[in-house]
Write a protein that holds these residues in place. Structure first.
Motif, PDB file in Angstrom:
ATOM      1  N   THR A   1       5.549   1.237   6.425  1.00 55.93           N
ATOM      2  CA  THR A   1       4.739   2.469   6.538  1.00 55.93           C
ATOM      3  C   THR A   1       5.316   2.793   8.135  1.00 55.93           C
ATOM      4  OG1 THR A   1       2.762   1.901   5.417  1.00 55.93           O
ATOM      5  CG2 THR A   1       2.451   3.309   6.864  1.00 55.93           C
TER       6      THR A   1
ATOM      7  N   HIS B   1      -0.192  17.918   5.361  1.00 54.29           N
ATOM      8  CA  HIS B   1       0.824  17.122   4.714  1.00 54.29           C
ATOM      9  C   HIS B   1       1.574  17.916   3.556  1.00 54.29           C
ATOM     10  CE1 HIS B   1      -2.075  16.961   1.343  1.00 54.29           C
ATOM     11  NE2 HIS B   1      -2.790  16.336   2.129  1.00 54.29           N
TER      12      HIS B   1
ATOM     13  N   LEU C   1       0.966  12.800  -3.767  1.00 55.68           N
ATOM     14  CA  LEU C   1       0.639  12.169  -2.445  1.00 55.68           C
ATOM     15  C   LEU C   1      -0.868  11.812  -2.313  1.00 55.68           C
ATOM     16  CD1 LEU C   1       1.978  12.914   0.730  1.00 55.68           C
ATOM     17  CD2 LEU C   1      -0.598  13.417   0.572  1.00 55.68           C
ATOM     18  N   ASP C   2      -0.890  10.718  -1.924  1.00 53.80           N
ATOM     19  CA  ASP C   2      -2.607  10.375  -1.527  1.00 53.80           C
ATOM     20  C   ASP C   2      -2.644   9.967  -0.096  1.00 53.80           C
ATOM     21  OD1 ASP C   2      -2.720   9.862  -4.313  1.00 53.80           O
ATOM     22  OD2 ASP C   2      -2.558   7.762  -4.375  1.00 53.80           O
TER      23      ASP C   2
ATOM     24  N   ASN D   1      -5.022   7.820   2.626  1.00 52.58           N
ATOM     25  CA  ASN D   1      -5.948   6.581   2.215  1.00 52.58           C
ATOM     26  C   ASN D   1      -6.452   6.387   1.118  1.00 52.58           C
ATOM     27  OD1 ASN D   1      -6.035   7.039   5.371  1.00 52.58           O
ATOM     28  ND2 ASN D   1      -7.768   8.352   5.251  1.00 52.58           N
TER      29      ASN D   1
ATOM     30  N   VAL E   1      -3.411   7.548   6.433  1.00 55.38           N
ATOM     31  CA  VAL E   1      -2.143   6.995   5.929  1.00 55.38           C
ATOM     32  C   VAL E   1      -1.750   7.721   4.684  1.00 55.38           C
ATOM     33  CG1 VAL E   1      -0.936   4.974   4.892  1.00 55.38           C
ATOM     34  CG2 VAL E   1      -2.226   4.408   6.744  1.00 55.38           C
TER      35      VAL E   1
ATOM     36  N   THR F   1       0.739   8.200   1.445  1.00 54.17           N
ATOM     37  CA  THR F   1       1.604   7.557   0.507  1.00 54.17           C
ATOM     38  C   THR F   1       1.877   8.486  -0.611  1.00 54.17           C
ATOM     39  OG1 THR F   1       0.499   5.430   0.828  1.00 54.17           O
ATOM     40  CG2 THR F   1       2.110   5.605  -0.874  1.00 54.17           C
ATOM     41  N   GLY F   2       3.303   9.057  -0.889  1.00 54.34           N
ATOM     42  CA  GLY F   2       3.687   9.945  -1.543  1.00 54.34           C
ATOM     43  C   GLY F   2       5.102   9.375  -2.492  1.00 54.34           C
ATOM     44  N   GLY F   3       5.270  10.219  -3.459  1.00 50.09           N
ATOM     45  CA  GLY F   3       6.839   9.756  -3.981  1.00 50.09           C
ATOM     46  C   GLY F   3       7.031  10.810  -5.307  1.00 50.09           C
TER      47      GLY F   3
ATOM     48  N   GLN G   1       8.797   5.969  -3.326  1.00 49.96           N
ATOM     49  CA  GLN G   1       7.851   6.650  -2.626  1.00 49.96           C
ATOM     50  C   GLN G   1       7.862   6.245  -1.044  1.00 49.96           C
ATOM     51  OE1 GLN G   1       4.429   4.562  -4.414  1.00 49.96           O
ATOM     52  NE2 GLN G   1       4.129   3.499  -2.571  1.00 49.96           N
ATOM     53  N   LEU G   2       6.977   7.055  -0.296  1.00 54.79           N
ATOM     54  CA  LEU G   2       7.243   6.690   1.224  1.00 54.79           C
ATOM     55  C   LEU G   2       5.994   6.471   1.938  1.00 54.79           C
ATOM     56  CD1 LEU G   2       6.568   9.505   2.339  1.00 54.79           C
ATOM     57  CD2 LEU G   2       8.602  10.205   2.521  1.00 54.79           C
ATOM     58  N   SER G   3       5.643   6.141   2.759  1.00 52.32           N
ATOM     59  CA  SER G   3       4.391   5.782   3.315  1.00 52.32           C
ATOM     60  C   SER G   3       4.466   6.018   4.753  1.00 52.32           C
ATOM     61  CB  SER G   3       3.824   4.093   3.108  1.00 52.32           C
ATOM     62  OG  SER G   3       2.686   3.989   3.728  1.00 52.32           O
TER      63      SER G   3
END
Length: 231
Positions: free
Chosen positions: A67, A81, A161-162, A164, A215, A217-219, A225-227
């Motif tokens: 992260t 985002h 994408l999320d 938190n 935070v 988190t997506g992919g 994915q990336l954080s």
């Protein structure tokens, strides 16, 4: 011959499955390239694609399992985002035919187009360029590039994408208004593309604000994915 000061380091993105690096030349971004995102931004219909650019020093490399923290940028109270499929160009060309576009792709990655939305909207209303809203430092986090040979052409697959742990964006690459090959063909009419160019292909609906401490988190399906955390 000598330089008057030390040149900046080459910006490069890791290539998945190897020790090689992809040196970044230019970063092109497609605006409003998913229909539902266009609608949430107040637009409808399949308009011709349009582009803006980011500097290479907007790149932030996010390695798998890590992260990476980026700062909440100055001069904004509405940081958004935008998760995106990124296309890495591996061959020089201009006026590329859509049917030939895949031959110019080196690979794909997952990226974020971070946006100072309040500045962007003010600039848009004034009919001015978007750089202050889009092209600031560390505004383009990106994961490793997966070579075309490993991924195949990416014309479909979940993009998400999320924030938190809560879902924000969830769509499919097949919903791109202008798909990858169409985008490459169109862009190459106006710019000669070179190895090292990146194309951020647009974001689906669900964009929204993030705050310090969040935070993301997506992919993209098949690309990992990336954080990224906002500090």
């Amino acid at each position: 011959m000598s330089y008057v000061f030390e040149p900046a380091a080459i910006t490069a993105v890791p290539v998945a499955g190897s020790d090689s690096l992809f040196p970044v030349r230019r970063i092109y971004c497609v605006g409003r390239n998913y229909a539902e995102h266009a609608q949430e931004m107040g637009f409808t219909g399949r308009e011709p694609p349009f582009f803006f650019a980011k500097p290479t020093d907007s790149i932030v490399v996010v390695k798998p399992g890590e992260t990476v923290a980026i700062p909440y940028p100055s001069q904004t109270a509405n940081l958004h985002h935008e998760i995106e499929l990124v296309v890495a160009i591996g061959r020089q060309g201009s006026d590329i035919a859509e049917a030939d576009a895949a031959q110019y792709i080196f690979g794909y990655a997952v990226g974020l187009d971070m946006t100072r939305r309040d500045l962007q909207m003010d600039l848009r209303k004034a009919g001015r360029p978007w750089e202050l809203g889009k092209a600031y430092d560390q505004s383009a986090p990106i994961g490793p590039i997966t070579p075309l040979a490993a991924s195949g052409e990416v014309n479909a697959g979940r993009i998400w994408l999320d924030v938190n742990g809560a879902k924000r964006q969830d769509s499919d690459v097949r919903k791109l208004i202008w798909n990858v090959n169409e985008t490459i063909a169109y862009l190459s009419r106006y710019f000669e593309l070179y190895p090292g160019d990146l194309i951020y292909t647009g974001t689906p609906e669900g964009v929204g604000a993030v705050q310090s401490g969040d935070v993301m988190t997506g992919g993209v399906e098949g690309l990992g994915q990336l954080s990224v955390a906002i500090r």
